[in-house]
Design an enzyme around this catalytic site. Structure first.
Site, PDB file in Angstrom:
ATOM      1  N   ASP A 182      -3.638  -8.662  -1.309  1.00 11.72           N
ATOM      2  CA  ASP A 182      -2.558  -9.466  -1.855  1.00 11.72           C
ATOM      3  C   ASP A 182      -3.054 -10.781  -2.459  1.00 11.72           C
ATOM      4  O   ASP A 182      -2.428 -11.326  -3.356  1.00 11.72           O
ATOM      5  CB  ASP A 182      -1.490  -9.708  -0.793  1.00 11.72           C
ATOM      6  CG  ASP A 182      -0.776  -8.421  -0.420  1.00 11.72           C
ATOM      7  OD1 ASP A 182      -0.666  -7.527  -1.282  1.00 11.72           O
ATOM      8  OD2 ASP A 182      -0.340  -8.291   0.738  1.00 11.72           O
TER       9      ASP A 182
ATOM     10  N   TYR B  28      10.179   1.854   6.737  1.00 13.75           N
ATOM     11  CA  TYR B  28      10.684   2.355   5.467  1.00 13.75           C
ATOM     12  C   TYR B  28      10.330   3.810   5.269  1.00 13.75           C
ATOM     13  O   TYR B  28       9.264   4.270   5.620  1.00 13.75           O
ATOM     14  CB  TYR B  28      10.235   1.492   4.289  1.00 13.75           C
ATOM     15  CG  TYR B  28       8.768   1.194   4.183  1.00 13.75           C
ATOM     16  CD1 TYR B  28       7.960   1.880   3.283  1.00 13.75           C
ATOM     17  CD2 TYR B  28       8.183   0.197   4.952  1.00 13.75           C
ATOM     18  CE1 TYR B  28       6.622   1.594   3.156  1.00 13.75           C
ATOM     19  CE2 TYR B  28       6.841  -0.107   4.833  1.00 13.75           C
ATOM     20  CZ  TYR B  28       6.063   0.599   3.933  1.00 13.75           C
ATOM     21  OH  TYR B  28       4.724   0.313   3.811  1.00 13.75           O
TER      22      TYR B  28
ATOM     23  N   HIS C 150       3.494  -4.460  -3.898  1.00 12.84           N
ATOM     24  CA  HIS C 150       2.795  -3.186  -3.925  1.00 12.84           C
ATOM     25  C   HIS C 150       3.637  -2.159  -4.673  1.00 12.84           C
ATOM     26  O   HIS C 150       4.866  -2.193  -4.617  1.00 12.84           O
ATOM     27  CB  HIS C 150       2.541  -2.679  -2.505  1.00 12.84           C
ATOM     28  CG  HIS C 150       1.751  -3.634  -1.673  1.00 12.84           C
ATOM     29  ND1 HIS C 150       1.741  -3.572  -0.309  1.00 12.84           N
ATOM     30  CD2 HIS C 150       0.944  -4.681  -2.005  1.00 12.84           C
ATOM     31  CE1 HIS C 150       0.959  -4.528   0.171  1.00 12.84           C
ATOM     32  NE2 HIS C 150       0.475  -5.221  -0.841  1.00 12.84           N
TER      33      HIS C 150
ATOM     34  N   LYS D   3      11.273   3.571  -1.871  1.00  7.69           N
ATOM     35  CA  LYS D   3      11.263   3.143  -0.472  1.00  7.69           C
ATOM     36  C   LYS D   3      12.660   2.740  -0.026  1.00  7.69           C
ATOM     37  O   LYS D   3      13.344   1.983  -0.713  1.00  7.69           O
ATOM     38  CB  LYS D   3      10.330   1.939  -0.294  1.00  7.69           C
ATOM     39  CG  LYS D   3       8.891   2.222  -0.629  1.00  7.69           C
ATOM     40  CD  LYS D   3       8.048   0.960  -0.545  1.00  7.69           C
ATOM     41  CE  LYS D   3       6.604   1.249  -0.916  1.00  7.69           C
ATOM     42  NZ  LYS D   3       5.798   0.017  -0.935  1.00  7.69           N
TER      43      LYS D   3
END
Length: 189
Positions: A169, A133, A63, A73
């Site tokens: 995904d 995250y 992603h 992140k």
């Protein structure tokens, strides 16, 4: 407590080890300390925290958000174990299309800094894993994209052949498609 920052073969992707205290009661760790992060040249402008839980063999990613809404992140695994992977999507970068993988676990307490311009994926290695995250940008759906986890041009050596995937995904684009779709391109990050 201090932090120890290690570079990786991908410019900007960093491994962060933090000193922590453990005894018979448990442990204590400062996972984020603004002054120490600043001293080590790490970002300090986080605007969103995310927390996910995944079952065994769940794979999430690759992603990314394009440069209309860039997002870095700071990733850590707080329960279980994951294989965490950063993919260079910076068009023009000498490492474009290359990846860096590292095992993050609740035990090793390592963190991975994935800067804007990179795709991010992880695979749950334990029965379950929780990943937290910090993000430098807000989630912006029109700017997001997904590169296929199993693209042969990327060639990640995943330890399983048939992960559990979301519909998103399952339908990730190839690296070649990424290059052909300017709306999804990261550009010179």
């Amino acid at each position: 407590m201090d932090i120890h920052v290690s570079t990786t073969p991908l410019e900007g992707v960093l491994v962060i080890d933090t000193d922590f205290f453990r005894d018979e009661r448990g442990f204590f760790i400062e996972v984020y300390h603004e002054q120490r992060f600043r001293e080590h040249g790490l970002p300090t402008n986080f605007v969103q925290d995310n927390h996910s839980r995944s079952g065994k063999a769940v794979l999430r990613g690759f992603h990314y958000q394009d440069m209309t809404a860039p997002m870095g992140k700071l990733v850590r695994c707080t329960y279980g174990a994951i294989l965490d992977v950063a993919l260079d999507l910076r068009v023009g970068s000498p490492t474009f299309g290359k990846y860096f993988a590292i095992e993050l676990t609740a035990e090793n307490m390592r963190q991975l800094w994935v800067p804007p311009g990179f795709g991010h994926a992880f695979l749950t290695l334990s029965e379950a894993a929780e990943v937290q995250y910090k993000c430098t940008g807000l989630y912006t759906p029109p700017s997001e994209g997904t590169v296929a986890w199993n693209d042969p041009d990327v060639g990640v050596d995943w330890p399983i052949q048939s992960p559990v995937l979301s519909q998103r995904d399952q339908n990730g684009m190839s690296l070649r498609q990424y290059l052909e779709k300017p709306a999804f391109r990261c550009g010179e990050c």
